[in-house]
Design a protein around this motif. Structure first.
Motif, PDB file in Angstrom:
ATOM      1  N   PRO A 147      77.923  -1.754  55.188  1.00 13.60           N
ATOM      2  CA  PRO A 147      77.693  -0.376  55.628  1.00 13.60           C
ATOM      3  C   PRO A 147      76.237   0.033  55.462  1.00 13.60           C
ATOM      4  O   PRO A 147      75.565  -0.374  54.505  1.00 13.60           O
ATOM      5  N   SER A 148      75.743   0.851  56.388  1.00  7.39           N
ATOM      6  CA  SER A 148      74.362   1.299  56.352  1.00  7.39           C
ATOM      7  C   SER A 148      74.255   2.600  57.147  1.00  7.39           C
ATOM      8  O   SER A 148      75.273   3.167  57.570  1.00  7.39           O
ATOM      9  N   PHE A 149      73.030   3.058  57.364  1.00  9.37           N
ATOM     10  CA  PHE A 149      72.818   4.215  58.238  1.00  9.37           C
ATOM     11  C   PHE A 149      71.420   4.121  58.826  1.00  9.37           C
ATOM     12  O   PHE A 149      70.563   3.355  58.355  1.00  9.37           O
ATOM     13  N   GLY A 150      71.197   4.907  59.879  1.00 11.81           N
ATOM     14  CA  GLY A 150      69.889   4.872  60.512  1.00 11.81           C
ATOM     15  C   GLY A 150      69.763   5.954  61.562  1.00 11.81           C
ATOM     16  O   GLY A 150      70.634   6.819  61.689  1.00 11.81           O
ATOM     17  N   ARG A 151      68.685   5.884  62.306  1.00  7.89           N
ATOM     18  CA  ARG A 151      68.451   6.861  63.373  1.00  7.89           C
ATOM     19  C   ARG A 151      68.560   6.161  64.722  1.00  7.89           C
ATOM     20  O   ARG A 151      68.265   4.968  64.849  1.00  7.89           O
ATOM     21  N   ILE A 152      68.966   6.921  65.720  1.00  8.16           N
ATOM     22  CA  ILE A 152      69.100   6.380  67.068  1.00  8.16           C
ATOM     23  C   ILE A 152      67.756   6.447  67.769  1.00  8.16           C
ATOM     24  O   ILE A 152      67.071   7.480  67.754  1.00  8.16           O
ATOM     25  N   ALA A 153      67.366   5.338  68.376  1.00  8.76           N
ATOM     26  CA  ALA A 153      66.139   5.272  69.189  1.00  8.76           C
ATOM     27  C   ALA A 153      66.504   4.581  70.495  1.00  8.76           C
ATOM     28  O   ALA A 153      66.439   3.362  70.605  1.00  8.76           O
ATOM     29  N   GLY A 154      66.936   5.351  71.482  1.00  4.71           N
ATOM     30  CA  GLY A 154      67.387   4.774  72.737  1.00  4.71           C
ATOM     31  C   GLY A 154      68.642   3.951  72.538  1.00  4.71           C
ATOM     32  O   GLY A 154      69.654   4.446  72.033  1.00  4.71           O
ATOM     33  N   GLU A 155      68.584   2.677  72.916  1.00  2.09           N
ATOM     34  CA  GLU A 155      69.724   1.783  72.752  1.00  2.09           C
ATOM     35  C   GLU A 155      69.647   1.000  71.442  1.00  2.09           C
ATOM     36  O   GLU A 155      70.381   0.029  71.247  1.00  2.09           O
ATOM     37  N   THR A 156      68.771   1.453  70.554  1.00  5.22           N
ATOM     38  CA  THR A 156      68.541   0.779  69.277  1.00  5.22           C
ATOM     39  C   THR A 156      68.856   1.710  68.126  1.00  5.22           C
ATOM     40  O   THR A 156      68.678   2.931  68.237  1.00  5.22           O
ATOM     41  N   ILE A 157      69.327   1.139  67.035  1.00  4.68           N
ATOM     42  CA  ILE A 157      69.496   1.892  65.794  1.00  4.68           C
ATOM     43  C   ILE A 157      68.498   1.340  64.791  1.00  4.68           C
ATOM     44  O   ILE A 157      68.497   0.139  64.485  1.00  4.68           O
ATOM     45  N   VAL A 158      67.644   2.224  64.298  1.00  4.62           N
ATOM     46  CA  VAL A 158      66.629   1.851  63.320  1.00  4.62           C
ATOM     47  C   VAL A 158      67.183   2.142  61.932  1.00  4.62           C
ATOM     48  O   VAL A 158      67.479   3.293  61.601  1.00  4.62           O
ATOM     49  N   GLU A 159      67.324   1.104  61.137  1.00  7.58           N
ATOM     50  CA  GLU A 159      67.952   1.236  59.832  1.00  7.58           C
ATOM     51  C   GLU A 159      67.032   1.987  58.867  1.00  7.58           C
ATOM     52  O   GLU A 159      65.820   1.769  58.825  1.00  7.58           O
ATOM     53  N   LEU A 160      67.636   2.880  58.060  1.00  9.29           N
ATOM     54  CA  LEU A 160      66.890   3.665  57.079  1.00  9.29           C
ATOM     55  C   LEU A 160      67.370   3.418  55.653  1.00  9.29           C
ATOM     56  O   LEU A 160      66.730   3.872  54.698  1.00  9.29           O
ATOM     57  N   ALA A 161      68.471   2.727  55.481  1.00 10.40           N
ATOM     58  CA  ALA A 161      69.055   2.535  54.162  1.00 10.40           C
ATOM     59  C   ALA A 161      68.144   1.703  53.266  1.00 10.40           C
ATOM     60  O   ALA A 161      67.463   0.773  53.719  1.00 10.40           O
ATOM     61  N   THR A 162      68.138   2.058  51.988  1.00 13.20           N
ATOM     62  CA  THR A 162      67.454   1.285  50.955  1.00 13.20           C
ATOM     63  C   THR A 162      68.417   1.106  49.789  1.00 13.20           C
ATOM     64  O   THR A 162      69.495   1.714  49.764  1.00 13.20           O
ATOM     65  N   ASP A 163      68.017   0.303  48.819  1.00 13.44           N
ATOM     66  CA  ASP A 163      68.868   0.142  47.637  1.00 13.44           C
ATOM     67  C   ASP A 163      69.058   1.472  46.919  1.00 13.44           C
ATOM     68  O   ASP A 163      70.142   1.768  46.412  1.00 13.44           O
ATOM     69  N   ALA A 164      68.015   2.289  46.900  1.00 13.78           N
ATOM     70  CA  ALA A 164      68.093   3.585  46.219  1.00 13.78           C
ATOM     71  C   ALA A 164      68.809   4.638  47.048  1.00 13.78           C
ATOM     72  O   ALA A 164      69.405   5.571  46.497  1.00 13.78           O
ATOM     73  N   VAL A 165      68.755   4.504  48.376  1.00 13.52           N
ATOM     74  CA  VAL A 165      69.370   5.492  49.283  1.00 13.52           C
ATOM     75  C   VAL A 165      70.223   4.712  50.276  1.00 13.52           C
ATOM     76  O   VAL A 165      69.812   4.437  51.408  1.00 13.52           O
ATOM     77  N   PRO A 166      71.443   4.336  49.884  1.00 13.51           N
ATOM     78  CA  PRO A 166      72.234   3.428  50.706  1.00 13.51           C
ATOM     79  C   PRO A 166      73.034   4.089  51.820  1.00 13.51           C
ATOM     80  O   PRO A 166      73.600   3.387  52.659  1.00 13.51           O
ATOM     81  N   SER A 167      73.092   5.424  51.833  1.00 13.61           N
ATOM     82  CA  SER A 167      73.968   6.101  52.799  1.00 13.61           C
ATOM     83  C   SER A 167      73.322   7.386  53.279  1.00 13.61           C
ATOM     84  O   SER A 167      72.407   7.932  52.637  1.00 13.61           O
ATOM     85  N   LEU A 168      73.833   7.897  54.386  1.00 11.11           N
ATOM     86  CA  LEU A 168      73.352   9.163  54.917  1.00 11.11           C
ATOM     87  C   LEU A 168      73.628  10.295  53.938  1.00 11.11           C
ATOM     88  O   LEU A 168      72.784  11.184  53.743  1.00 11.11           O
TER      89      LEU A 168
END
Length: 276
Positions: free
Chosen positions: A13-34
């Motif tokens: 499981p992870s989270f990220g932002r939508i960039a067109g047809e791509t999802i750019v991951e934002l999760a880190t070990d310290a911030v694993p979820s939205l």
């Protein structure tokens, strides 16, 4: 911005932002979820990580594990009218559980014990910071963003008694997604229309402005009796046109496709399957 929770191709499981047809991951070990990013206030400052093709990931509900999901009942006059109920001085509030929700593109599950599985398209509000005893005038400051919501309901179980909860919390019966859309993405929230289509047929269609109790009023009311945390969800009520009140009634069945469309917020789409 538009943020999604998802599973990477390896299932993590992870989270990220939508960039067109791509999802750019934002999760880190310290911030694993939205939810974690909302909780520590870091969402806008997280560095971009790996990119994934949207087609290669599996979406999760926008917030997979909200501590509280509060739903407003009877918040559009047309829905109050079709139910034959009296409009009250205060909103009706009930709860859902996190395991009752599935993501955009995932199947909603018709419980085996009901033949009265109904749709309810709604606007969902996601809370962005701790909120307790919030005045309506300040309520917008506590909103992280919006998404679409389908408050799928087993109508017979909903009416076993005067409270709604049993009909609203069967596992996998509701939809939540596809994305958390931040307020600056929306020019005029009140003008957006909450629409529901079943197998392509438009069955619900009313503007957000038709709510009896608007979002600030609901936040003020809810936070008067319970503190809310970042990632908590308020489903703001469904317009008129539910299947249970049609002639003849129209319920969802296996194979159906149900869509909740809310303008620039996006479309939540789910197929219906039978409980196994």
């Amino acid at each position: 911005m538009r943020y999604v929770s998802f599973r990477r191709p390896d299932g993590t499981p992870s989270f990220g932002r939508i960039a067109g047809e791509t999802i750019v991951e934002l999760a880190t070990d310290a911030v694993p979820s939205l939810k974690a990013a909302l909780t520590d206030g870091s969402l806008a400052t997280l560095a971009d990580g790996a990119s994934h093709a949207a087609a290669d990931v599996v979406l999760l509900p926008v917030i997979p594990d909200p501590a509280k999901i509060l739903c407003v009942g009877l918040n559009y006059a047309e829905h109050v009218k079709e139910t034959g109920r009296e409009q009250k001085a205060h909103p009706a509030i009930f709860v859902r559980y996190a395991d009752s929700l599935v993501a955009d593109g995932q199947p909603m599950v018709k419980p085996a014990v009901t033949e009265r599985f109904d749709y309810e398209g709604e606007l969902a509000v996601v809370i962005g910071k701790p909120a307790h005893k919030v005045a309506a005038a300040d309520a917008w400051d506590y909103v992280a963003g919006y998404s679409a919501f389908n408050d799928g309901s087993a109508r017979d179980w909903q009416r076993h008694n005067i409270q709604f909860t049993p009909g609203k919390t069967f596992p996998g019966t509701g939809g939540f997604g596809p994305a958390l859309v931040t307020p600056e993405e929306i020019d005029d929230l009140a003008a957006l229309r909450v629409q529901t289509r079943l197998n392509g047929e438009l069955l619900q269609d009313q503007p957000v402005s038709d709510m009896i109790w608007d979002i600030p009023t609901v936040i003020e009311y809810v936070t008067a009796f319970t503190p809310l945390s970042p990632g908590d969800v308020i489903a703001t009520g469904t317009p008129g046109g539910v299947g249970d009140k049609r002639t003849p009634p129209l319920y969802m069945k296996a194979g159906d496709k149900v869509e909740v469309i809310i303008g620039t917020i996006g479309t939540l789409s789910n197929r219906i399957i039978d409980e196994q």
